[in-house]
Design an enzyme around this catalytic site. Sequence first.
Site, PDB file in Angstrom:
ATOM      1  N   SER A  63       0.830  -1.219   0.000  1.00  0.00           N
ATOM      2  CA  SER A  63       0.000   0.000   0.000  1.00  0.00           C
ATOM      3  C   SER A  63       0.856   1.258   0.000  1.00  0.00           C
ATOM      4  CB  SER A  63      -0.898   0.025   1.232  1.00  0.00           C
ATOM      5  OG  SER A  63      -1.796  -1.046   1.202  1.00  0.00           O
TER       6      SER A  63
HETATM    7  N1  SAH Z   1       0.092  -5.302   3.687  1.00  0.00           N
HETATM    8  C1  SAH Z   1       0.847  -5.650   2.511  1.00  0.00           C
HETATM    9  C2  SAH Z   1       0.179  -5.316   1.218  1.00  0.00           C
HETATM   10  C3  SAH Z   1      -1.107  -6.033   0.990  1.00  0.00           C
HETATM   11  S1  SAH Z   1      -1.447  -6.495  -0.670  1.00  0.00           S
HETATM   12  C4  SAH Z   1       2.266  -5.127   2.559  1.00  0.00           C
HETATM   13  O1  SAH Z   1       2.691  -4.574   3.601  1.00  0.00           O
HETATM   14  O2  SAH Z   1       2.983  -5.265   1.571  1.00  0.00           O
HETATM   15  C5  SAH Z   1      -2.743  -7.626  -0.300  1.00  0.00           C
HETATM   16  C6  SAH Z   1      -2.219  -8.985   0.136  1.00  0.00           C
HETATM   17  O3  SAH Z   1      -3.344  -9.725   0.588  1.00  0.00           O
HETATM   18  C7  SAH Z   1      -1.604  -9.788  -0.994  1.00  0.00           C
HETATM   19  O4  SAH Z   1      -0.345 -10.233  -0.625  1.00  0.00           O
HETATM   20  C8  SAH Z   1      -2.569 -10.969  -1.172  1.00  0.00           C
HETATM   21  O5  SAH Z   1      -1.943 -12.162  -1.575  1.00  0.00           O
HETATM   22  C9  SAH Z   1      -3.152 -11.075   0.227  1.00  0.00           C
HETATM   23  N2  SAH Z   1      -4.451 -11.745   0.310  1.00  0.00           N
HETATM   24  C10 SAH Z   1      -5.476 -11.686  -0.566  1.00  0.00           C
HETATM   25  N3  SAH Z   1      -6.502 -12.422  -0.132  1.00  0.00           N
HETATM   26  C11 SAH Z   1      -6.137 -12.959   1.060  1.00  0.00           C
HETATM   27  C12 SAH Z   1      -6.765 -13.817   2.004  1.00  0.00           C
HETATM   28  N4  SAH Z   1      -7.998 -14.299   1.808  1.00  0.00           N
HETATM   29  N5  SAH Z   1      -6.088 -14.165   3.118  1.00  0.00           N
HETATM   30  C13 SAH Z   1      -4.837 -13.708   3.336  1.00  0.00           C
HETATM   31  N6  SAH Z   1      -4.174 -12.892   2.479  1.00  0.00           N
HETATM   32  C14 SAH Z   1      -4.816 -12.523   1.349  1.00  0.00           C
END
Ligand code: SAH
Length: 223
Positions: A63
Amino acid sequence: MYNGYFKDAKKVMMRLYEEGFIKRKVVLEAMLKVPREEFVPPQYRDHAYIDAPIPIGEGQTVSALHMTAMMCEYTELKPGMNVLEIGTGSGYMACVYCSIVCAQNNGRVITLEISPSLAKRAWKNILRVGYGAFIDVIVADGSIEPPLRMMFDAIIVTAAAPHIPEELIEKLANGGRMVIPVGSPDFYQELILVHKDTSGNIKKENLGAVAFVPLRGLKGISY
Ligand code: SAH
């Protein structure tokens, strides 16, 4: 641990502070402490301090900086809190939360990631910057009931959910706060703050429009 990027970091963090995205010193210090260049692919290192999402592979992004700050402010993170993150991605945001809540060696961050390969890379990043003692990265589907006993003072969801999962509200301790982007991935979503007061009553507040990658998994937006 900044490898020459501290000047860039200081400039953008001070701007976010002046603009009110960062409100408290504790958040400013955390954002200045965690080297974002260690969490982005090599070709983006020189752009680690632009205030925008950065691709981290598999179609996912870390983000924007102002969003990271807002997550910390809206959940009112402070030392000693237990934090649950859904969507580890690069591990950067988990380290920022940890830098606040683990400051007195008592808080914890547990972060769930659905992609085993992203989780593995995030864990390496977290170890490299020295936060491995206070963060657990778990490969799990965060769209369903988290397989965890403990309750959390803050829950931060960093992927857009179709609705607010009841299972996550149940994991909030009394007095706890959750922020979660809710809505369609094709358009923008609404960032929702869920506050459970000290008697366990729930209040929801719409914090405005945001854009996140979709929450995948069984009860997510795409499977
Ligand atoms: N907080 C992160 C960025 C988030 S991007 C950082 O510091 O870089 C969103 C993330 O959520 C992605 O890595 C994706 O694979 C994960 N994601 C998506 N659906 C999910 C789920 N159901 N459970 C856990 N993670 C999930």
